[in-house]
Design an enzyme around this catalytic site. Sequence first.
Site: not given
Length: 241
Positions: A73-75, A77
């Site tokens: 997951l993105d930082k 998110t």
Amino acid sequence: MQAQNPQTSSHPVVDDPLGLQARVIHRDAMMLIIDKPAGLPVHKGPGGGANLADHLAALRYGLPRDPELAHRLDKETAGCLVLGRHRKALARLADLFKANQVKKTYWAVVEGGPPADEGSITLAMGPRDPKRGWWMKIDPKGQPAITHFRVLGRAEGRSWLALEPVTGRTHQLRLHCQASGFAILGDPIYGSAPRHGGPGLHLMARSITVPFDPKKPAVEAAAAVPPHMQAALAGCGWSGT
């Protein structure tokens, strides 16, 4: 199998400075699903700092090796993140993700919103800058990318969406929403939010379904709404559950 809060372990207490054990929302012999907090990168970045990968020893629960990320997951998110507990489990999870058999549903609050209450976004994507592979643009010659969406609520100037990515391209949901005319609230890269001091990215991995064992019901888990998204979601009709 429905997700359950893990039972109290009889194993010795281990160092857990990030509080990851309290964020486990499913645990079995094969996998863990954690509720990743917004702002925590999953891997070490060039600037250093806390990251999930450096603290996975807290989630061994008696096994001889750390669990490993089955996806990312993105930082910024928050939400459901799957970890494999050993090599056999990681190989099975890799096959499931590659075959798009893992169902992921994200919640987002967007600026404006789609005119239709449901639909699909099919826009191919590619890197905007070869030196920064994470920075994406719509590119007809790029990799195919598909996102299904449903409107769960609307408010003046905003909408609450359920997003289901069929493909898993870098920043797919963020770019698909922006390119469709409704950027995700708080997005400093593809939206209008400032780089610093904004409201935070209003995107979370709300739920995930993993059909790990074909002879058993799929594993299902749902993450709690992070604090920074609660007010905007409530304004769009979210009831707090």
